[in-house]
Write an enzyme that holds these catalytic residues in place. Structure first.
Site: not given
Ligand code: TYD
Length: 139
Positions: A56
């Site tokens: 992303h």
């Molecule tokens: P995700 O964006 O999929 O992680 P990555 O960037 O490592 O691929 O996030 C995983 C889950 O955590 C998703 O349900 C969103 C949640 N999340 C939060 O609640 N707060 C945060 O600060 C972050 C980064 C993720």
């Protein structure tokens, strides 16, 4: 997009280590080693080497990534340029700001990736579609 702006989107930084016979300590202060105010901290652990994460970009977020344990490869893309940064020591940080596509690959066994962020979590700030990112990156 000129080179110096592209350079400023992603930067590998080396932290000062306060070390002695007892071990090592690294101190990070807002608006000093961390060039923004930290509104959020999260850490990623329990990962698998073959399972990448991320995929992303953010519209308005500054982040400092630190592998406090183990290692991870961070793939970044911005301004049409792809770069890889290996975080393999707690004394290294990767500063990311602006529109940067990021992927985390090759987590080592026991890796812990600490992330300091300038803003609270906001799903609206994410660009999760690579094609949308490419369009905005080229705009
Ligand atoms: P995700 O964006 O999929 O992680 P990555 O960037 O490592 O691929 O996030 C995983 C889950 O955590 C998703 O349900 C969103 C949640 N999340 C939060 O609640 N707060 C945060 O600060 C972050 C980064 C993720």
């Amino acid at each position: 997009m000129n080179g110096s702006f592209m350079q400023s989107n992603v930067k590998l930084v080396q932290f000062a280590v306060h070390g002695d016979s007892r071990g090592s300590l690294i101190a990070l202060e807002c608006e000093k080693e961390v060039p923004f105010c930290v509104r959020r901290t999260y850490y990623i652990y329990g990962t698998q080497p073959w399972t990448p994460r991320g995929f992303h970009a953010h519209r308005n977020l500054k982040q400092l990534l630190i592998a406090v344990s183990g290692s991870v490869n961070i793939h970044c893309e911005f301004g049409g340029v792809k770069q890889e940064f290996l975080l393999d020591s707690p004394d290294k940080g990767l500063l990311i700001e602006g529109l940067v596509w990021r992927e985390m690959h090759d987590f080592s066994e026991g890796a812990v990736l600490l992330v300091l962020a300038s803003e609270h979590y906001s799903e609206e700030d994410y660009i999760r579609d690579y094609e949308v990112f490419k369009q905005e990156d080229q705009a």
